[in-house]
Every structure is written in structure tokens, then in C-alpha cells.
Design an enzyme around this catalytic site. Structure first.
Site, PDB file in Angstrom:
ATOM      1  N   THR A 295      34.670  33.563  27.686  1.00 47.94           N
ATOM      2  CA  THR A 295      34.562  33.967  26.275  1.00 47.94           C
ATOM      3  C   THR A 295      33.828  32.910  25.457  1.00 47.94           C
ATOM      4  OG1 THR A 295      36.722  35.006  26.466  1.00 47.94           O
ATOM      5  CG2 THR A 295      35.850  34.767  24.262  1.00 47.94           C
ATOM      6  N   HIS A 410      42.480  41.599  28.788  1.00 48.79           N
ATOM      7  CA  HIS A 410      42.238  40.385  29.563  1.00 48.79           C
ATOM      8  C   HIS A 410      43.000  40.497  30.877  1.00 48.79           C
ATOM      9  CE1 HIS A 410      42.017  36.220  30.747  1.00 48.79           C
ATOM     10  NE2 HIS A 410      41.202  35.968  29.746  1.00 48.79           N
ATOM     11  N   ASP A 469      32.163  40.374  25.952  1.00 48.49           N
ATOM     12  CA  ASP A 469      31.920  38.936  26.182  1.00 48.49           C
ATOM     13  C   ASP A 469      31.452  38.625  27.606  1.00 48.49           C
ATOM     14  OD1 ASP A 469      34.436  39.366  27.349  1.00 48.49           O
ATOM     15  OD2 ASP A 469      35.383  37.606  26.427  1.00 48.49           O
ATOM     16  N   HIS A 470      32.030  39.307  28.610  1.00 46.03           N
ATOM     17  CA  HIS A 470      31.670  39.033  30.009  1.00 46.03           C
ATOM     18  C   HIS A 470      32.324  40.085  30.882  1.00 46.03           C
ATOM     19  CE1 HIS A 470      35.757  37.530  30.229  1.00 46.03           C
ATOM     20  NE2 HIS A 470      35.490  36.763  29.181  1.00 46.03           N
TER      21      HIS A 470
END
Ligand code: GP9
Ligand code: MN
Length: 622
Positions: A295, A410, A469-470
Site C-alpha cells: 500500500t 485485506h 493499490d496492488h
């Protein structure tokens, strides 16, 4: 000359052999190291040996008691290093680096994930150590201490050196310029082994400290020339279109683009976003370019238009650097700037780094009401986070630049029954299965947030930028992912999976899907241009996404790159149409650029070169 007796094995030999075999077994069972031929397999097998011989061999210089103690302590440490890599790999699909190790504040926060990642059967990773300790305790006479004569000792170390050279020589033939092209840790570990890799990492670390000390402004000249040559003129129609509007930037945790306009068990995964993109600019070929800093790397990219580092998180390693980040620039242009994220402020060193980026305020965990009911997984649930953030937004002077970082989606993708709007996927892989309901949950949170912005009259005065973010699903889950996608996850597919959503909503503008290849690096100039701020003089690598001249090209942090027609990854050039490898010549024209981008950016960060930018002396002749 010492007399060699072969009757009983020495503690040293047994410790080395067990550690050696264990390391190889761990390579094969706990890491996903791709082996293409028997030579590579042999290198992998051989690579722990020289290191172990050297380190444990130091025991040969000690007397009996000390030698025993030394061998026990060092084999424990070596096992612990190996195990730490295993745990780290489970989560990040990557090997440890020193900067990451010192992110202890993060490690402590990893709490909930560590529970998932460490199991009782992990004691097996120390089985050789327990075995030796047991024998030493119960039958010490079984493992002999042998005094070695000087010549034998020399011979021993010569053999260790010879093995090290054999290893390096073989690696060099398999992988030329191994050590000069270190974007890829897997390649390094495969060739020189985990342990030597850590030594190499120490070397890199010292080199980077020295780099800053030795850097001077003259190095900016080449970089500046490169950047000037690649500058893309903004689109006249878009420049300044959102002048003085608020900016609401939303970082969606672990959200990959494949979930957009997609269903699972027949249910839409992101119903709100699918709608929202209809009256927004939606970039369908937008890639994340993050490395180990996850992040924080995405934040770094987006706000500096510089690449993160190939090792460690730049938020940790270079938070003291001089930057010219979006918050700082906007501050000078009359904006109030804030980041909002309900986690410990020191996670990813944000509290320190945000100051360097020029943020005026960081709304962190203490600015939120967080309790057991409104938390799941890593902390405050997204719906509550956005709801509570409205109050903060209302208090901000306008225009503001505000960054929101979501959290619920997450790893390990935990979610309560009451928050599951869709069912999990149904493969054998829990991580992949649970990913979908948490993505769906965040989508719901965004829907409610946008509604609240409307209620508060903020919607029409703000541009909203949402990006992933990824990746959320690492390569460890290729099988289940392949099942979901209905295609095998080849390196080509894997690279394409690095696409994350990018949605830019500008009030009054019609929706449009843009297919140009782009990356997180491009967001800074894009945002600044929308606000009517010139970027011609900035030292940055991205290009305005709305510029007509923007190239179809983006470079990932591991050196892979994507063009309009090709994907280059792991030294193979793939044709996007077929997804099959094609002649390398097709990718050749972009290789130099990809290399330059990363190298120049690294030079800036390692040399802290932007500290020479303020006075811009180096540019006198331009
Ligand atoms: C932590 C959050 C998650 O505050 O941003 O970080 P990640 O593990 O995705 O880098
Ligand atoms: Mn993240």
C-alpha cells in the site's frame, strides 16, 4: 597432521548436512521457485552448502565447549532466518530484505495475519535443530568433537570456496549478469541461495547508504534531460477542468481489475463500481507498480510519480528524503491536505513519511471510534471508516485534497456473516474464495460513501479518484485463480492480473472507458493537470493520462513492462492477442526505456537527489 577417524560423525558435519538438506526441502515445499532444467535444479540443491560450510566452519577455530555452543546457536539462527522467510513468503510471495525486517512496527501490527500464517506444524522447520539438541543432551558421545589441524582446516575452507565458485559459475551460465539485474529476488535465491542472498542484501544496504553520501546535483542533469524528452503536453480540454475542486482520492485495498464487471456464483462482485464507471473515466489497462512496500508503495507512486524501490518500502528506507509530492504542491496552491486511514499511524512509517510528502493532517486510528463491533480483520470496517470520515471531511477547509485508504479487503479477507453480501467462491483455496465477499463489501462501503457525499453537498464540488493499490491474490493462488478465470495463469496472465481499477469521476463529465496502457506513476501529473497546475518543471516519470501523446507503455517494479501489443515479463515477450510467447525483437524497442525509468528513479531516491532540485542550479544551462 590431525588423524581423521571416520567412526563417528562430527557435530559439525551433521549440523551442516541437516541444514543443507532442510534448506533444499524447504525450497521445494515452501517456496514457489520455478525450475526449468536439471542444471537449475542442481544449482538450487548446491546453493546453501558453501554458506553453511563457511558459517558453521568458524566453529573449527574454537575449543570443544565453545564449538558445540557455537554450532548450536548458529544452526538455530540459520533455521530461524529460513523460517522467517517462509512465513514472509506465505504472505508476500517474496523473500525478506533488511529494510523489511526493520519494519518492526509493521510486524507487530501484522498480528491477525501472523496467526493465520504460522501453525504448530511449523515446528518441523526446526526439526534438525531439535534432533541435534536431543542427541547432544542424551548421547553426547555420538557426535564427536574433532580437533582439526591447521592444514585440514585450510583444506576445509578451500573446499567451501571452491563450492562457492562452482555455484557462482553455474549461476552465471544459467543467468548472465545475475547480480547487476536484481529486480527479481526469486532469481537471486534460486541461483545463490537464501543465505548468500541475505549477505548480498546487506551489501546492497550499505551501498545505498553510501550512495546518498556521495550523490551530488550533477546527477540530475541526465535524468532531467530524459524527463524533458519524455514530457507529454496536457490535453487542452482537460487542463484545469477541475480547478479549485476538492480532490477525494480513494485507495482500494488489494483490489484487482478483474473483479470489475464480473460475477461470482452469478452475483455481481462490484455492482456499485460497475455503475459508477458509467459516468466516470474508467481506465481498464491501468497497472499497479508496487514492490515490497505494498500500500505504501502505491501511495508513493501516486503522489510522487517516482517508482518505489526494488527492495524494502521507500516509506521506511527514505522517509527523510526531499520530495515534491502532490500534497506539498497543492498546499502551495491553496489546498488543505489530509490522509485518512484508521490504522496505527506508524504503520508503513506513515506518520513520518506524510510530513515529508507535505500532508497537513493525518486522521489515523485515534481519530476514529474503533471497537469490537465495528472491526474485522485488520481493523475498522470500511463502511464505518467512510461514515466516520464524513465528519472529518466536513470540518476541512475547502478546497481539500483528501486521501482515503480502505482496509477490509485485506488478506486474509475476513468478514462477518452480516457483512457478506455475496457468497464466497467455491474452489479449494480459502483465500481466493473469501476475496470476493470482501471486495463486494468495500464496493458497498463506497456506494454509501458517495451517497453521503451527495447528502453533504460535497459531491458536486469534488473530483473522486478511485484506484486499487496492488494485487490481493498472489501467485501462490494460481490454481484457484486459473479455475475462476477459466484459463491457466501463465506469467503473461499473471502480469495482466496486475491491472487495478482506476476511476476518475469529474462532475459534469460523461463517462468513458479508456484503454490506454498506464500505471500508478501517471496519476500525479493527471491530477495536477485536471486542477490546472503546470508540471513541466517537475522531476517525475508519469504522463498525464488524458494527454493525446501519452504512450501505451508502463513498467512494473520487477522490470516487466506492458505496451499496446506486448507484455514483457521474466525475459519473455508475449503477444497480447494470443497470450503466447513471441519473438523477443518485438519487445526490444522498449527495453531501454523500461530500464532507464527504473534506474533513473532509483538514482533519485537513493541519492536523495530532489534535495538539489529546490535551487535548480543543475539546470542553469537548460
Ligand atoms: C495498512 C494497510 C495495508 O495500514 O495500508 O497495508 P498492506 O499490507 O496492504 O501494504
Ligand atoms: Mn494494501
Amino acid at each position: 597432521m590431525g588423524k581423521i577417524k571416520w567412526s563417528k560423525p562430527s557435530l559439525l558435519a551433521i549440523a551442516i548436512i541437516l541444514l543443507w538438506l532442510k534448506t533444499y526441502i524447504v525450497y521445494k515445499t515452501s517456496f514457489d521457485i520455478k525450475i526449468e532444467n536439471w542444471r537449475q535444479e542442481f544449482i538450487l540443491f548446491l546453493n546453501p552448502l558453501s554458506f553453511l560450510m563457511f558459517v558453521l566452519g568458524i566453529g573449527l577455530l574454537l575449543n570443544e565447549k565453545k564449538q558445540k555452543r557455537y554450532i548450536m546457536i548458529s544452526s538455530f539462527f540459520i533455521s530461524a532466518i529460513l523460517f522467517a522467510n517462509v512465513v514472509f513468503y506465505r504472505f508476500f510471495n517474496d523473500f525478506l530484505t533488511i529494510p523489511v525486517l526493520f519494519q518492526t512496527s509493521n510486524m507487530a501490527d501484522l498480528g491477525s495475519s501472523v496467526n493465520e500464517l504460522v501453525q504448530v506444524k511449523d515446528l518441523l522447520y526446526f526439526v534438525d535443530f531439535f534432533f541435534i539438541a536431543l542427541v547432544m543432551y542424551v548421547r553426547p558421545q555420538l557426535l564427536k568433537y574433532r580437533q582439526m589441524a591447521k592444514t585440514n582446516r585450510r583444506a576445509y575452507f578451500l573446499v567451501a570456496i571452491a563450492i562457492a565458485f562452482l555455484n557462482l559459475g553455474l549461476a552465471e551460465t544459467e543467468r548472465p549478469q545475475l547480480l547487476t539485474r536484481t529486480f527479481d529476488r526469486e532469481m537471486l535465491v534460486k541461483n545463490i541461495g537464501t543465505y548468500n542472498y541475505h549477505i548480498y542484501d546487506v551489501f546492497l544496504q550499505s551501498k545505498s547508504s553510501a550512495q546518498r553520501a556521495l550523490a551530488d546535483g550533477s546527477e540530475l542533469v541526465d535524468i532531467d534531460n530524459y524527463i524533458r524528452a519524455n514530457y507529454k503536453k496536457p490535453n487542452d480540454e482537460m487542463f484545469g477542468i477541475a480547478k479549485d475542486k476538492n480532490v477525494i482520492l480513494i485507495t482500494m485495498e488489494s483490489t484487482q481489475n478483474f473483479v470489475i464487471n464480473e460475477t461470482v456464483n452469478g452475483q455481481e462482485i462490484t455492482p456499485f463500481l460497475n455503475d459508477f464507471i458509467k459516468d466516470s473515466y474508467y481506465f481498464e489497462n491501468f497497472y499497479h507498480q508496487t514492490g515490497q512496500g505494498k500500500t505504501s508503495d502505491s501511495e508513493f507512486l501516486v503522489e510522487n510519480s517516482l517508482y518505489p524501490l526494488s527492495r524494502g518500502a521507500v516509506f521506511f528506507t527514505h522517509s527523510g528524503n526531499e520530495f515534491n509530492a502532490t500534497p506539498e504542491i497543492l498546499d502551495k496552491n491553496g489546498y488543505y491536505t489530509a490522509s485518512l486511514h484508521a490504522n496505527n499511524k506508524s504503520f508503513w512509517n506513515r506518520d513520518i513519511m506524510y510530513k515529508s510528502l507535505g500532508y497537513e493532517r493525518f486522521y489515523e486510528i485515534n481519530d476514529y471510534e474503533v471497537n469490537e463491533e465495528n472491526s474485522v480483520g485488520w481493523g475498522l470496517k470500511d463502511i464505518d471508516f467512510f461514515e466516520q470520515s464524513i465528519q472529518h471531511l466536513k470540518e476541512m477547509p475547502q478546497p481539500f485534497y483528501s486521501k482515503f485508504i480502505s482496509l477490509t479487503n485485506h488478506f486474509p479477507f475476513e468478514l462477518g456473516e452480516e457483512d457478506s453480501f455475496i457468497d464466497p467462491y467455491t474452489s479449494d483455496d480459502k483465500t481466493v474464495n473469501n476475496y470476493f465477499p470482501t471486495v463486494r463489501y468495500t464496493d458497498e462501503a463506497l456506494k454509501l460513501f458517495v451517497q453521503r457525499l451527495k447528502d453533504e453537498g460535497l459531491y458536486e464540488d469534488s473530483i473522486i479518484i478511485i484506484y486499487g493499490d496492488h494485487y490481493g491474490i498472489s501467485e501462490n493462488h494460481n490454481i484457484a485463480m486459473g479455475e475462476f478465470l477459466g484459463t491457466e495463469v501463465t506469467p503473461f496472465v499473471s502480469t495482466q492480473l496486475q491491472r487495478v481499477p482506476l476511476i476518475i469521476h469529474i462532475p459534469g463529465q460523461e463517462g468513458q472507458t479508456i484503454s490506454k496502457v498506464a500505471g500508478q506513476i501517471d496519476l500525479k501529473p493527471t491530477i495536477l493537470h485536471l486542477l490546472g497546475i503546470d508540471t513541466k518543471k517537475n522531476i517525475e516519470f508519469g504522463a498525464d493520462l488524458f494527454s493525446e501523446d501519452k504512450l501505451d507503455f508502463t513498467v512494473l517494479r520487477d522490470g516487466s513492462f506492458i505496451t499496446k501489443d506486448y507484455v514483457y515479463t521474466r525475459d519473455i515477450c508475449y503477444d497480447k492477442q494470443t497470450g503466447e510467447p513471441t519473438d523477443k525483437n518485438a519487445c526490444e524497442p522498449y527495453m531501454e526505456n523500461a530500464k532507464n525509468e527504473l534506474e533513473y528513479s532509483d538514482k533519485i531516491v537513493y541519492g536523495d537527489l530532489l534535495r538539489f532540485y529546490e535551487n535548480a542550479d543543475y539546470r542553469k544551462n537548460n
